[in-house]
Design an enzyme around this catalytic site. Structure first.
Site, PDB file in Angstrom:
ATOM      1  N   GLY A 189      46.878  28.364  88.769  1.00 46.83           N
ATOM      2  CA  GLY A 189      47.219  29.933  89.058  1.00 46.83           C
ATOM      3  C   GLY A 189      46.498  30.583  90.486  1.00 46.83           C
ATOM      4  O   GLY A 189      46.371  29.647  91.321  1.00 46.83           O
ATOM      5  N   SER A 190      45.832  31.598  90.264  1.00 45.47           N
ATOM      6  CA  SER A 190      45.288  32.014  91.504  1.00 45.47           C
ATOM      7  C   SER A 190      44.124  31.253  92.062  1.00 45.47           C
ATOM      8  O   SER A 190      44.001  31.360  93.559  1.00 45.47           O
ATOM      9  CB  SER A 190      44.451  33.465  91.209  1.00 45.47           C
ATOM     10  OG  SER A 190      45.555  34.347  90.811  1.00 45.47           O
ATOM     11  N   ILE A 191      43.222  30.325  91.440  1.00 42.65           N
ATOM     12  CA  ILE A 191      42.477  29.440  92.033  1.00 42.65           C
ATOM     13  C   ILE A 191      43.096  28.480  92.911  1.00 42.65           C
ATOM     14  O   ILE A 191      42.476  27.988  93.950  1.00 42.65           O
ATOM     15  CB  ILE A 191      41.514  29.037  91.106  1.00 42.65           C
ATOM     16  CG1 ILE A 191      42.358  27.820  90.018  1.00 42.65           C
ATOM     17  CG2 ILE A 191      40.595  29.745  90.345  1.00 42.65           C
ATOM     18  CD1 ILE A 191      41.424  26.981  89.254  1.00 42.65           C
ATOM     19  N   GLY A 192      44.533  28.196  92.825  1.00 39.56           N
ATOM     20  CA  GLY A 192      45.187  27.533  93.901  1.00 39.56           C
ATOM     21  C   GLY A 192      45.700  27.959  94.895  1.00 39.56           C
ATOM     22  O   GLY A 192      46.226  27.356  95.869  1.00 39.56           O
ATOM     23  N   LYS A 193      45.446  29.484  95.041  1.00 38.43           N
ATOM     24  CA  LYS A 193      45.882  30.011  96.421  1.00 38.43           C
ATOM     25  C   LYS A 193      45.012  29.613  97.700  1.00 38.43           C
ATOM     26  O   LYS A 193      45.604  29.787  98.788  1.00 38.43           O
ATOM     27  CB  LYS A 193      45.699  31.650  95.934  1.00 38.43           C
ATOM     28  CG  LYS A 193      46.620  32.178  95.299  1.00 38.43           C
ATOM     29  CD  LYS A 193      46.532  33.611  95.024  1.00 38.43           C
ATOM     30  CE  LYS A 193      47.484  34.159  93.904  1.00 38.43           C
ATOM     31  NZ  LYS A 193      47.289  35.547  93.224  1.00 38.43           N
TER      32      LYS A 193
END
Lengths: 150, 587
Positions: B305-309
């Protein structure tokens, strides 16, 4: 014995006697068995030596076996003792390890009324600067006051 | 008178005959049996090496324990006296005497003691049909085995054998693993480094008397055992404990299913803590569910999720198409192929800086940035960060996650991958991504083995982990600045901020894929590092299926903050004292 036989046997006339054969026979002293000197006093030390050697040998063997066996017994009992001591040492070691594990330290500290400190702050001795924001232990961590938005 | 003589003669010849029979015809057999009775071969078990943390505190060590065994064959041969209770002589009465001491059911012991051998029969008539040796209980304390010995029962004996103990019980249990009752590694480090930890057994052969004492004049042979090597891990026992505690507390308060946390030293790649909860007591692994014994930080894979951005941001910065201050016109949704991606809340078209996109975790803005960088660049960056590949820890049970080759990406994959969907990672991989950003763009392969020590005390340090450059130092620096905004006011994780310190990181709230579909539960995560301007530690926290709140910032942020505070404190890492730069979020 052979000496006695020699004395008894009618020895052939020595050649020297043949020269005097014509002369009247000389009187011969009657021969008798020379009594053997009974040497019981001389044999006793020998017997004593043999017996004492035997006894000594036996005793020596006995002592040697006893010593060996005693060493075996000692070894055995020392091993048993070693076992017991090792058990105790390991028991104590386990106790120490359990007592100094983080969770039991934490539990003990809590029991003593200690609380966990908040975020750390440092005092730099060189210039007396306080690095970080000192927070009293146990107090809720304050919200970060900075506004860095534009 | 003559009759008496005859009797004596007959007797003498009988005795003589028996003598000849024994000494002449059966001599070899008896001699062999005698030697067998006297000869005692004992295995000298090689002590298994100790597993310790980075400061040498033991996590798993071997101590002497006892096993109680039974010999059904001997018991079948035993004759019973008039009073069975005074002198037990059959499986039932012996079991009745032994069971209370061992704390086991009488029926179980009785069954073992009367156990037939492979040919199926076990009774007095055919004692050889009985099992020769059977364990009744293992890993006992010496007192218990002493009490068994004092019972002085026929066909029941005790032997010494090592037992693995874990002073911290569940401390790092999922990393260290456990051994089988035979002392073979069965999970974790115990399994991975089984050959290093287990030595080579030795043995002694000696002639002994009835009481087991060595006959001094008998021949003795001894082969010394070679002890196993000690293993030192990079874990810090205190930090590990705290990470587990912080996770368990959150699991309870957020009513979550499970969680994991990884603490990495960004400069050395050393794993300082690797927590997985719920966990199990390593002293009694058999009592725990198999699911609890794994290591979630490496075996649980989830969509980041967002930590992968951060990977998409790195791709955009590295290819030079954007800078942190580049302004993007961000609507609240975007159509990619046949799928519409939208932000978490609706908003008019906003002019956001690239920093603002990352800080406010805009899906649309991130997808737009990734489009500018291009699919191949994004895929290359994911690969460079080690996504979809094993971490290199070598721990058993690791799942590398899934990253499909860009060649087979469908249209929507260009929308999902930038925002951390469509591929999966484990906790250590995520910590490693942020550690690489923290370490000026150099990825240090995570490592958990610090050194091994052989019996002579020679310490052999583990080889230094491989290092690869993932990002240019400039881009890494830009990313650190952008990520710092997340924990500041206006970011998604003010809960992860630590007073006095500059903290950088990213929240993640991703839908969980369970059995191949989204089941409505979430993975709440936070990954970050501190101090942001001179990074030392990177921590990733992921909480699976929290029911009481599910946003990464709300659930995982405080766990990150608590573990990071504890680590900074115990490792005496001071803040730099520099103020955070002003970040421009809007254009």
């Amino acid at each position: 014995m052979s000496a006695a036989v020699d004395v008894l046997s009618p020895a052939p006339a020595p050649p020297r006697r043949r020269k005097d054969a014509a002369g009247p026979p000389r009187w011969r002293a009657p021969l008798a068995l020379v009594p053997l000197e009974s040497d019981s006093s001389g044999r006793a030390p020998f017997l004593a030596a043999v017996v004492s050697l035997l006894v000594g040998g036996l005793l020596g063997l006995l002592v040697l076996n006893t010593v060996l066996a005693r060493d075996a017994f000692a070894l055995h009992s020392l091993k048993v003792e070693d076992r017991v001591l090792t058990d105790r040492e390991q028991g104590l070691q386990r106790e120490v390890e359990a007592l100094r594990s983080p969770q039991s330290l934490a539990a003990r500290a809590t029991q003593m009324g200690m609380i966990s400190a908040g975020p750390p702050a440092f005092l730099r001795l060189a210039d007396g600067t306080v690095l970080g924001t000192p927070v009293a232990g146990g107090e809720p961590i304050p919200a970060v006051p900075r506004v860095r938005k534009r | 008178m003559r009759g008496g003589l005859l009797v004596v003669l007959v007797l003498l010849s009988l005795i003589g005959g028996r003598l000849v029979w024994l000494q002449g015809f059966q001599a070899d057999a008896y001699a062999a049996e005698a030697v067998e009775q006297r000869l005692s071969t004992k295995t000298l078990t090689a002590p298994r090496g100790t597993v310790s943390d980075r400061s040498g505190q033991s996590l798993a060590l071997s101590v002497d324990a006892r096993a109680v065994f039974g010999e059904p064959r001997i018991i079948a041969k035993a004759t019973c006296g008039p009073d069975r209770r005074a002198k037990p002589c059959d499986p039932a009465s012996i079991a009745a005497a032994v069971a209370p001491v061992l704390g086991l059911p009488v029926a179980e012991i009785s069954e073992k003691l009367g156990r037939p051998g492979p040919d199926g029969a076990c009774d007095k008539a055919t004692p050889l049909g009985c099992t020769g040796f059977v364990y009744l209980a293992r890993g006992l304390d010496p007192e218990i085995s002493n009490r068994i010995r004092e019972l002085n029962l026929v066909g029941v004996g005790t032997i010494a054998e090592p037992r693995r103990v874990h002073p911290g019980q569940d401390l790092a249990a999922n990393v260290v693993g456990f051994t089988t009752v035979e002392g073979k590694g069965a999970a974790g480090i115990e399994l991975q480094l089984d050959e290093v930890l287990s030595g080579t057994d030795g043995r002694t052969t000696a002639q002994v008397d009835g009481a087991g004492r060595i006959i001094p004049t008998g021949a003795t042979q001894k082969v010394e055992p070679r002890p196993g090597r000690d293993v030192q891990l990079t874990l810090d026992r205190d930090l590990q404990w705290y990470a587990q505690k912080a996770l368990s507390d959150t699991l309870a308060s957020a009513d979550a299913e499970s969680g994991s946390a990884t603490v990495l030293d960004v400069q050395t790649g050393e794993i300082l803590a690797l927590a997985s909860v719920p966990t199990f007591n390593a002293d009694d692994p058999g009592a725990a569910d198999a699911a609890l014994r794994g290591n979630r930080a490496i075996s649980d894979v989830f969509e980041p999720g967002s930590i992968g951005k951060v990977v998409a941001a790195a791709a955009a910065l590295e290819s030079g198409v954007l800078t942190p201050d580049s302004v993007l016109s961000v609507p609240d949704n975007i159509q990619i192929s046949n799928k519409r991606f939208s932000d978490s809340h609706s908003h008019p078209v906003e002019r956001m800086t690239f920093t603002g996109v990352l800080v406010e975790s805009s899906n649309v803005g991130t997808i737009m940035a990734a489009q500018k960088a291009g699919g191949p660049k994004l895929f290359e960056m994911l690969q460079r960060f080690g996504i979809g590949q094993r971490t290199g820890l070598g721990l058993p049970g690791e799942s590398p996650g899934i990253l499909r080759d860009q060649k087979v990406w469908a249209g929507t994959d260009y929308g999902t991958h930038p925002i951390g969907q469509g591929y999966s990672v484990n906790g250590v991989q995520m910590a490693s991504v942020y550690a690489s950003v923290a370490n000026d763009g150099v990825r240090v392969t995570p490592t958990i083995l610090k050194a091994t020590t052989d019996a002579t005390g020679t310490v052999v340090p583990a080889p230094p982990p491989p290092r690869t450059r993932v990002l240019s130092p400039e881009v890494a620096g830009q990313l650190r600045g952008m990520l710092e905004g997340v924990t500041n006011d206006g970011g998604t994780a003010v809960t992860a901020a630590i007073p006095g310190y500059r903290v950088a990181g990213k929240t993640g709230t991703a839908q969980r894929v369970v059995d191949g579909r989204y089941d409505g539960s979430y993975t709440a995560s936070f990954v970050g590092f501190a101090p942001a301007d001179a990074p030392r530690l990177a921590i990733s926290v992921s909480i699976q299926a929290p029911k009481n709140g599910y946003y990464g910032g709300a659930v995982a942020g405080p766990v990150f903050r608590d573990i990071m505070s504890f680590a900074l404190r115990s490792m005496r890492i001071p803040p730099t004292g520099a103020a955070s730069p002003l970040l421009r979020l809007r254009g």
